[in-house]
Scaffold this active site. Structure first.
Site, PDB file in Angstrom:
ATOM      1  N   CYS A   1       3.933  -0.162   1.052  1.00 54.05           N
ATOM      2  CA  CYS A   1       3.500   0.592  -0.124  1.00 54.05           C
ATOM      3  C   CYS A   1       3.715   2.074   0.147  1.00 54.05           C
ATOM      4  CB  CYS A   1       2.028   0.313  -0.434  1.00 54.05           C
ATOM      5  SG  CYS A   1       0.884   0.886   0.848  1.00 54.05           S
TER       6      CYS A   1
ATOM      7  N   SER B   1      -5.909  -6.985   5.876  1.00 58.49           N
ATOM      8  CA  SER B   1      -6.743  -7.544   4.807  1.00 58.49           C
ATOM      9  C   SER B   1      -5.920  -7.878   3.574  1.00 58.49           C
ATOM     10  CB  SER B   1      -7.850  -6.555   4.444  1.00 58.49           C
ATOM     11  OG  SER B   1      -8.618  -7.034   3.365  1.00 58.49           O
TER      12      SER B   1
ATOM     13  N   GLU C   1     -11.099   0.800   7.281  1.00 54.70           N
ATOM     14  CA  GLU C   1     -11.238   1.533   6.021  1.00 54.70           C
ATOM     15  C   GLU C   1     -12.682   1.540   5.541  1.00 54.70           C
ATOM     16  OE1 GLU C   1     -10.211   1.031   1.352  1.00 54.70           O
ATOM     17  OE2 GLU C   1      -8.659   0.319   2.737  1.00 54.70           O
TER      18      GLU C   1
ATOM     19  N   HIS D   1     -13.840  -3.614   9.001  1.00 58.03           N
ATOM     20  CA  HIS D   1     -12.515  -3.063   8.718  1.00 58.03           C
ATOM     21  C   HIS D   1     -12.548  -1.541   8.820  1.00 58.03           C
ATOM     22  CE1 HIS D   1      -8.830  -2.075   6.508  1.00 58.03           C
ATOM     23  NE2 HIS D   1      -8.444  -3.323   6.713  1.00 58.03           N
TER      24      HIS D   1
ATOM     25  N   THR E   1      -9.823  -0.934  -0.467  1.00 61.73           N
ATOM     26  CA  THR E   1      -8.699  -0.963  -1.411  1.00 61.73           C
ATOM     27  C   THR E   1      -7.834  -2.206  -1.298  1.00 61.73           C
ATOM     28  OG1 THR E   1      -7.312   0.293   0.137  1.00 61.73           O
ATOM     29  CG2 THR E   1      -8.572   1.554  -1.493  1.00 61.73           C
TER      30      THR E   1
END
Length: 402
Positions: A66, A318, A187, A185, A250
């Site tokens: 991405c 994830s 993030e 995680h 996200t």
């Protein structure tokens, strides 16, 4: 801590960089050579379908790197080019892909060592360069590095920063952030560090447990035991669930995040009233566009008549796991692998199940003509996808000769 004020101070520091160093052109050529694929571009040009021998490959129409990942990797390469002799550290994996992280090590970008359960920042010296990965870093880690006088290169994905801004808004109006994510995680660890009061729910089932507690009350000690590692210090479910705001990691399933948001909206409507809803519930759209696009493409892909799916991405990724979940729910035989080496000679494959178990499956490629769906997580280079496709063609061709 006033995290917003700290971020503002950090971003105005001469030791902070989040825009790169002006080496984009040189780095772009290097990245294209190492990570891009002519075969994958050919498949795109053929409407995401490629047939060879008995195998037809159907590629998802959105997959792989991405924009946020490309940006993070490019900035890491730029950092090494700009600081050719300096000691460069990174607080976590730059992204969740083994081949990319191996490349970082080859470039002598070192991970902060872990002692026990904590990172040992004592190894980082004044003037060292430290990269913050695409997932971001906790505000506490940033402060340690800032206080040390390190040169900080921040590759945090802007979508992650958007979630941080959301939980800071919750904190400002004294709302508890309910974060849809995995509490371990990187993030979510970073996001929760910017929140005030927070509670992390893994899935709709955990969210329903919390919603039931809001409506009916319950066993406080049981609640705190259940979420012991997933809530802010001093969290009190009898006090801290009166006003809630929704945020998310996200890379979680878009549909599940939306369902969780709607669940808590209904819960607060039931607990209070439509007139009072805005005093007890806040929701902002923090679903990443790239995650959504890859999940939508996967949902479209599994509508085709596939014999099996191969999902490529890091085992700790994830967003890759969420793609695997979609295939599992459609009851399509699906194999999550992180590298081409998981496909063994003969007809066996080593792959990760949704429960995290690594197993080997024999005779995974059916006889005769087959259609194989392929997708990859947002941290997976096209070159890795090419290697997997070529290996599938080779294994199938060898089997046809037997």
């Amino acid at each position: 801590m006033d995290t917003k004020a700290f971020k503002r101070s950090l971003q105005h520091s001469e030791n902070y960089n989040r825009k790169g160093f002006g080496h984009q052109a040189e780095v772009a050529t290097q990245l294209q050579s190492e990570y891009q694929s002519n075969l994958i571009q050919e498949i795109r040009d053929r409407n995401y379908i490629l047939q060879r021998g008995d195998v037809t490959i159907r590629l998802a129409q959105a997959f792989g790197f991405c924009w946020g990942v490309e940006r993070a990797v490019a900035m890491a390469y730029e950092t090494r080019q700009h600081f050719p002799t300096e000691h460069i550290w990174i607080t976590n994996e730059i992204i969740h892909n083994p081949s990319v992280n191996q490349r970082m090590q080859e470039m002598e970008v070192e991970f902060i060592p872990i002692e026990g359960k904590n990172k040992d920042f004592s190894v980082v010296g004044t003037g060292d360069v430290v990269i913050l990965p695409a997932f971001g870093a906790s505000v506490q880690e940033m402060q340690i590095l800032h206080d040390k006088g390190c040169k900080i290169v921040d590759t945090t994905c802007p979508w992650v920063s958007k979630v941080w801004n959301t939980v800071e808004k919750h904190k400002k109006i004294d709302y508890t952030s309910i974060i849809h994510g995995k509490y371990k995680h990187e993030e979510t660890v970073a996001t929760s560090s910017f929140a005030g009061k927070y509670l992390i729910v893994l899935n709709l089932q955990e969210a329903q447990y919390v919603a039931d507690y809001i409506i009916n009350g319950g066993n406080r000690e049981e609640f705190l035991t259940k979420f012991a590692k997933a809530c802010s210090a001093g969290f009190d479910p009898d006090r801290d669930l009166e006003r809630v705001g929704i945020a998310n990691q996200t890379t979680m399933l878009k549909d599940e995040t939306e369902q969780i948001g709607k669940l808590f909206e209904r819960t607060m409507l039931q607990k209070y009233s439509p007139i009072e809803l805005n005093q007890h519930f806040q929701s902002f759209n923090t679903i990443c566009d790239a995650t959504q696009e890859r999940q939508d493409a996967m949902l479209e892909l599994v509508e085709h008549n596939l014999n099996l799916m191969v999902v490529i991405g890091g085992f700790n990724s994830s967003n890759t796991t969420q793609l695997q979940q979609i295939a599992f729910e459609r009851r399509i035989p699906s194999y999550h692998i992180d590298t081409v080496e998981r496909i063994k000679s003969g007809d066996s494959i080593e792959h990760r199940q949704l429960n995290g178990q690594l197993i080997t499956t024999e005779n995974w490629l059916p006889d005769g003509e087959i259609v194989v769906g392929i997708t990859s997580g947002a941290s997976t280079p096209d070159k890795v996808v090419e290697d997997v496709i070529e290996k599938i063609f080779a294994v199938k061709a060898t089997a046809a000769l037997v």
